[in-house]
Design an enzyme around this catalytic site. Sequence first.
Site, PDB file in Angstrom:
ATOM      1  N   ARG A  68       0.820  -1.213   0.000  1.00 39.82           N
ATOM      2  CA  ARG A  68       0.000   0.000   0.000  1.00 39.82           C
ATOM      3  C   ARG A  68       0.859   1.270   0.000  1.00 39.82           C
ATOM      4  O   ARG A  68       0.485   2.271  -0.630  1.00 39.82           O
ATOM      5  CB  ARG A  68      -0.919  -0.016   1.221  1.00 39.82           C
ATOM      6  N   HIS A  72       0.292   4.305  -2.601  1.00 43.52           N
ATOM      7  CA  HIS A  72       0.028   5.685  -2.180  1.00 43.52           C
ATOM      8  C   HIS A  72       1.160   6.628  -2.576  1.00 43.52           C
ATOM      9  O   HIS A  72       0.960   7.835  -2.652  1.00 43.52           O
ATOM     10  CB  HIS A  72      -0.231   5.734  -0.668  1.00 43.52           C
ATOM     11  N   GLY A  99       4.392  10.999  -9.614  1.00 44.68           N
ATOM     12  CA  GLY A  99       4.517   9.555  -9.680  1.00 44.68           C
ATOM     13  C   GLY A  99       5.195   8.912  -8.495  1.00 44.68           C
ATOM     14  O   GLY A  99       5.103   9.394  -7.374  1.00 44.68           O
ATOM     15  N   ASP A 101       7.805   8.555  -6.340  1.00 43.06           N
ATOM     16  CA  ASP A 101       8.948   9.419  -6.042  1.00 43.06           C
ATOM     17  C   ASP A 101       9.242   9.507  -4.546  1.00 43.06           C
ATOM     18  O   ASP A 101       9.957  10.398  -4.109  1.00 43.06           O
ATOM     19  CB  ASP A 101       8.674  10.826  -6.577  1.00 43.06           C
ATOM     20  N   SER A 103       7.492  10.581  -2.278  1.00 40.95           N
ATOM     21  CA  SER A 103       6.904  11.750  -1.596  1.00 40.95           C
ATOM     22  C   SER A 103       6.102  11.302  -0.377  1.00 40.95           C
ATOM     23  O   SER A 103       6.005  12.034   0.614  1.00 40.95           O
ATOM     24  CB  SER A 103       6.019  12.556  -2.551  1.00 40.95           C
ATOM     25  N   ASN A 121      -4.004   8.730   4.449  1.00 44.36           N
ATOM     26  CA  ASN A 121      -2.746   8.223   5.005  1.00 44.36           C
ATOM     27  C   ASN A 121      -2.656   8.281   6.527  1.00 44.36           C
ATOM     28  O   ASN A 121      -2.012   7.429   7.142  1.00 44.36           O
ATOM     29  CB  ASN A 121      -1.563   9.025   4.427  1.00 44.36           C
ATOM     30  N   HIS A 220      -6.671  -5.986  -2.020  1.00 41.85           N
ATOM     31  CA  HIS A 220      -7.417  -6.164  -0.773  1.00 41.85           C
ATOM     32  C   HIS A 220      -7.671  -7.634  -0.452  1.00 41.85           C
ATOM     33  O   HIS A 220      -8.501  -7.948   0.387  1.00 41.85           O
ATOM     34  CB  HIS A 220      -8.724  -5.371  -0.814  1.00 41.85           C
ATOM     35  N   ASP A 265     -10.078  -9.901   3.852  1.00 44.96           N
ATOM     36  CA  ASP A 265     -10.427 -11.279   3.512  1.00 44.96           C
ATOM     37  C   ASP A 265     -10.353 -12.089   4.797  1.00 44.96           C
ATOM     38  O   ASP A 265      -9.277 -12.327   5.339  1.00 44.96           O
ATOM     39  CB  ASP A 265      -9.429 -11.786   2.458  1.00 44.96           C
ATOM     40  N   ASP A 273      -4.095 -14.428  -2.734  1.00 44.72           N
ATOM     41  CA  ASP A 273      -4.871 -15.339  -3.578  1.00 44.72           C
ATOM     42  C   ASP A 273      -6.048 -14.587  -4.197  1.00 44.72           C
ATOM     43  O   ASP A 273      -6.073 -13.358  -4.176  1.00 44.72           O
ATOM     44  CB  ASP A 273      -5.349 -16.534  -2.736  1.00 44.72           C
TER      45      ASP A 273
HETATM   46  C1  HEM Z   1      -9.819   0.832  -5.571  1.00 45.61           C
HETATM   47  C2  HEM Z   1      -9.681   1.830  -4.731  1.00 45.61           C
HETATM   48  C3  HEM Z   1      -9.144   1.623  -3.337  1.00 45.61           C
HETATM   49  C4  HEM Z   1      -9.731   2.056  -2.197  1.00 45.61           C
HETATM   50  C5  HEM Z   1     -11.008   2.867  -2.100  1.00 45.61           C
HETATM   51  C6  HEM Z   1      -8.915   1.601  -1.111  1.00 45.61           C
HETATM   52  C7  HEM Z   1      -9.182   1.850   0.225  1.00 45.61           C
HETATM   53  C8  HEM Z   1      -8.520   1.271   1.267  1.00 45.61           C
HETATM   54  C9  HEM Z   1      -8.869   1.424   2.640  1.00 45.61           C
HETATM   55  C10 HEM Z   1     -10.021   2.278   3.156  1.00 45.61           C
HETATM   56  C11 HEM Z   1      -8.009   0.692   3.385  1.00 45.61           C
HETATM   57  C12 HEM Z   1      -7.982   0.560   4.886  1.00 45.61           C
HETATM   58  C13 HEM Z   1      -7.193   1.725   5.468  1.00 45.61           C
HETATM   59  C14 HEM Z   1      -7.305   1.837   6.959  1.00 45.61           C
HETATM   60  O1  HEM Z   1      -7.955   1.011   7.595  1.00 45.61           O
HETATM   61  O2  HEM Z   1      -6.738   2.801   7.506  1.00 45.61           O
HETATM   62  C15 HEM Z   1      -7.112   0.057   2.472  1.00 45.61           C
HETATM   63  C16 HEM Z   1      -6.125  -0.814   2.839  1.00 45.61           C
HETATM   64  C17 HEM Z   1      -5.293  -1.432   1.940  1.00 45.61           C
HETATM   65  N1  HEM Z   1      -5.197  -1.140   0.603  1.00 45.61           N
HETATM   66 FE1  HEM Z   1      -6.534  -0.155  -0.494  1.00 45.61          FE
HETATM   67  N2  HEM Z   1      -7.851   0.909  -1.605  1.00 45.61           N
HETATM   68  C18 HEM Z   1      -7.947   0.904  -2.964  1.00 45.61           C
HETATM   69  C19 HEM Z   1      -7.055   0.347  -3.836  1.00 45.61           C
HETATM   70  C20 HEM Z   1      -5.897  -0.279  -3.469  1.00 45.61           C
HETATM   71  C21 HEM Z   1      -4.823  -0.639  -4.353  1.00 45.61           C
HETATM   72  C22 HEM Z   1      -4.795  -0.342  -5.852  1.00 45.61           C
HETATM   73  C23 HEM Z   1      -3.879  -1.242  -3.609  1.00 45.61           C
HETATM   74  C24 HEM Z   1      -2.547  -1.786  -4.010  1.00 45.61           C
HETATM   75  C25 HEM Z   1      -2.228  -2.133  -5.233  1.00 45.61           C
HETATM   76  C26 HEM Z   1      -4.371  -1.289  -2.253  1.00 45.61           C
HETATM   77  C27 HEM Z   1      -3.748  -1.898  -1.211  1.00 45.61           C
HETATM   78  C28 HEM Z   1      -4.212  -1.920   0.079  1.00 45.61           C
HETATM   79  C29 HEM Z   1      -3.678  -2.787   1.101  1.00 45.61           C
HETATM   80  C30 HEM Z   1      -2.627  -3.856   0.892  1.00 45.61           C
HETATM   81  C31 HEM Z   1      -4.349  -2.469   2.288  1.00 45.61           C
HETATM   82  C32 HEM Z   1      -4.114  -3.074   3.671  1.00 45.61           C
HETATM   83  C33 HEM Z   1      -2.966  -2.346   4.329  1.00 45.61           C
HETATM   84  C34 HEM Z   1      -2.592  -2.853   5.696  1.00 45.61           C
HETATM   85  O3  HEM Z   1      -3.149  -3.817   6.188  1.00 45.61           O
HETATM   86  O4  HEM Z   1      -1.681  -2.217   6.284  1.00 45.61           O
HETATM   87  N3  HEM Z   1      -5.580  -0.658  -2.202  1.00 45.61           N
HETATM   88  N4  HEM Z   1      -7.420   0.436   1.182  1.00 45.61           N
END
Ligand code: HEM
Length: 348
Positions: A68, A72, A99, A101, A103, A121, A220, A265, A273
């Site tokens: 993540r 970001h 991009g 970088d 940041s 963030n 996710h 999940d 998976d």
């Molecule tokens: C499609 C739009 C997306 C939305 C709206 C979104 C939103 C979120 C939110 C709300 C969380 C939880 C944050 C928290 O509890 O503070 C999260 C966690 C996460 N997101 Fe996304 N996300 C998106 C796309 C992505 C993408 C593209 C990736 C990576 C390629 C990603 C990877 C992750 C991962 C791995 C977590 C878990 C992080 C952890 O457990 O530390 N997400 N995301």
Amino acid sequence: MAASFVSVSFPSFKFKYLLIFTCLIGIVSAQLSTKFYDKTCPKAVKTITKAVDEAVSTEPRMGASLLRLHFHDCFVQASLISLIILCNCCMSLNIIQHGCDASVLLDDTANFTGEKNSFPNANSLRGFEVIDNIKSALEELCPATVSCADILAVAASESVGALGGQRWNVPLGRRDSITASLSEANSDLPAPFLDLSGLITAFAKKNFTTEEMVTLSGAHTIGQARCILFRNRIYNETNIDSSYAAALQAACPFEGGDDNLSPFDTKTSATFDNAYYQNLVNLKGLVHSDQQLFVNGSGITDGQVSRYSRNLGNFKKDFSDAMLKMSMITPLTGSDGQIRTNCHFINA
Ligand code: HEM
Ligand SMILES: *[C@@H]1O[C@H](CO)[C@@H](O)[C@H](O)[C@H]1NC(C)=O
Ligand SMILES: *[C@@H]1O[C@H](CO)[C@@H](O)[C@H](O)[C@H]1NC(C)=O
Ligand SMILES: *[C@@H]1O[C@H](CO)[C@@H](O)[C@H](O)[C@H]1NC(C)=O
Ligand SMILES: *[C@@H]1O[C@H](CO)[C@@H](O)[C@H](O)[C@H]1NC(C)=O
């Protein structure tokens, strides 16, 4: 004659200009290469992957957090593409684009505003100490050579691989920004409350198709989210499995417990998976935006979700390809930006 929206950023402020010009545009941008450190720091990649493997085996969620961080980073701010515009009025501008970088790693200081306190963030991103440890090791091995942005990029691929997904061969040579954008972190990182159309728009802005957006959302399949980000979904929404909602309500009360965590999940949150898509088909998406990808079998992205839910190999390959593309969003290269010695701060 061409018309174009150009976003011009400076460290402390930003303008949007509509530039209409009959002029020559030169895009100066060097190429990334997987061999970038072969001569200058041959052990760079190995040093990063080994540290990531250790961190992920100690705490599997760290793989999710590092993936993540890279996302970001890449969706926000500041690659200095030097666009030299020679207009008929003899105007010359440096256009700053955005991009991967590093940041995202910059701290707020008395005279600098980073991205860490943006809504997506703050109280959310993690893994900074893993990046710091890798950076320290690399500074000892080959001082001022390996960028923080490249560390993030390699760490993301290795994290996915360590949890059972498909690594991508990360092109290297990104440099680190000397700017950050709090406002873009707030505006350009997708929010979990978005509907399908908002998700499509947010990813299109970074040159991703709807299909790639669905693929990337499969991240996710690992990691966790805070109660405050899915409370409305589990108490108010109807397109959710009722026993799943009840189980989540036990961990995420109607009031209080905003920071309580639940895995995206439930069953295999430490394995990369395709369970994420199987969950969506069963109306077990955790945040609102997740379930937007599968409505009732007839939505425009439902077919792709069903296909991934049945075909693990297909998803893993597509995810790896889409991440490779993400990792190359307008990097700083050549002599733009810098190689930070401490990922938290711009070099003095
Ligand atoms: C499609 C739009 C997306 C939305 C709206 C979104 C939103 C979120 C939110 C709300 C969380 C939880 C944050 C928290 O509890 O503070 C999260 C966690 C996460 N997101 Fe996304 N996300 C998106 C796309 C992505 C993408 C593209 C990736 C990576 C390629 C990603 C990877 C992750 C991962 C791995 C977590 C878990 C992080 C952890 O457990 O530390 N997400 N995301
Ligand atoms: C900004 O603050 C840092 C310490 O937080 C200091 O090292 C640096 O010199 C300052 N830069 C300017 C331009 O004031
Ligand atoms: C946008 O994505 C397409 C398809 O992946 C790619 O061919 C193209 O180079 C990308 N454009 C930019 C400006 O990155
Ligand atoms: C559910 O929706 C109602 C009406 O929109 C709202 O007042 C309430 O705060 C929502 N509950 C949660 C837990 O978000
Ligand atoms: C299911 O999807 C189709 C097409 O999007 C739509 O016409 C229909 O109303 C939806 N049904 C339900 C119950 O949401």
